[in-house]
Design a protein around this motif. Structure first.
Motif: not given
Length: 217
Positions: A122-126, A134-145, A189-197
């Protein structure tokens, strides 16, 4: 298109993508051949090695310099990998080898190969379509989180016909909590990650990358 929009970048900037690709590919080979294919995280170094290889591949994609929609055919490469090896292999664990229930192998192929492969594709397509590094890195970081957030573990109990257990035992959650936690705690635990994303997506990564790569005055 260069790695960022601005003055010509530093000389070493043009080599970031292929160096990261080489290190990431080498790291993946090391992880695949030298670390155990198990659901449980044996030690911290196993997790560090896996994440380091993935991060390098993320950097390689984000800084890939040949950005053009005409390069869309490159996306056939991961599709060939998915359909030529990964999906048939995962299907075998489910349909052809159910008697042996190779849980560790199934888990490894699904979460060490398939999900990261989807995120990178998905990130490669973007990026190929003109997305910024920067936005490409955000896509991948969001997927990991998201995959480490416990959302999958909570939803596994919801979407499947199973009784909600007293405790959720997930290795990536146990690393932070010290052991299994209740279903309610897993939701927290899951909801805590929302502000991180949200925070990741608000970071001015392209501005930082521009400053990093810009030539010295």
């Amino acid at each position: 298109m260069t790695a960022y929009d601005g003055p010509p970048p530093r000389r070493w900037a043009a080599h970031v993508w292929w160096i990261a690709l080489a290190v990431g590919a080498g790291g993946f080979v090391f992880v695949w051949l030298a670390t155990p294919h198990a659901r449980e995280i044996g030690n911290t170094w196993d997790l560090v090695a896996r994440l380091s290889a993935f991060v390098c591949l993320c950097v390689a994609i984000a800084f890939f310099p040949y950005v053009s929609p005409r390069l869309h055919w490159l996306l056939c490469v991961p599709f060939l990998f998915f359909t030529g090896y990964l999906i048939p292999r995962i299907s075998w664990f489910y349909f052809g080898d159910g008697a042996r229930l190779q849980g560790d192998s199934f888990y490894t192929h699904l979460y060490l190969l398939l999900y990261p492969g989807i995120v990178l594709t998905v990130a490669a397509a973007f990026r190929l379509a003109g997305g910024s590094p920067g936005r490409t890195l955000k896509i991948m970081a969001g997927g990991v989180v998201i995959v480490f957030s416990g959302f999958l573990d909570v939803m596994w109990q919801v979407v499947n016909p199973v009784e909600i257990p007293e405790l959720i035992d997930a290795p990536h959650i146990n690393l932070f909590t010290g052991g299994p936690i209740s279903f309610g705690a897993a939701i927290v635990f899951t909801l805590v990650h929302v502000p991180i994303v949200v925070g990741i997506n608000l970071l001015p990564l392209d501005r930082w990358i521009g400053r990093l790569l810009a030539p010295q005055p």
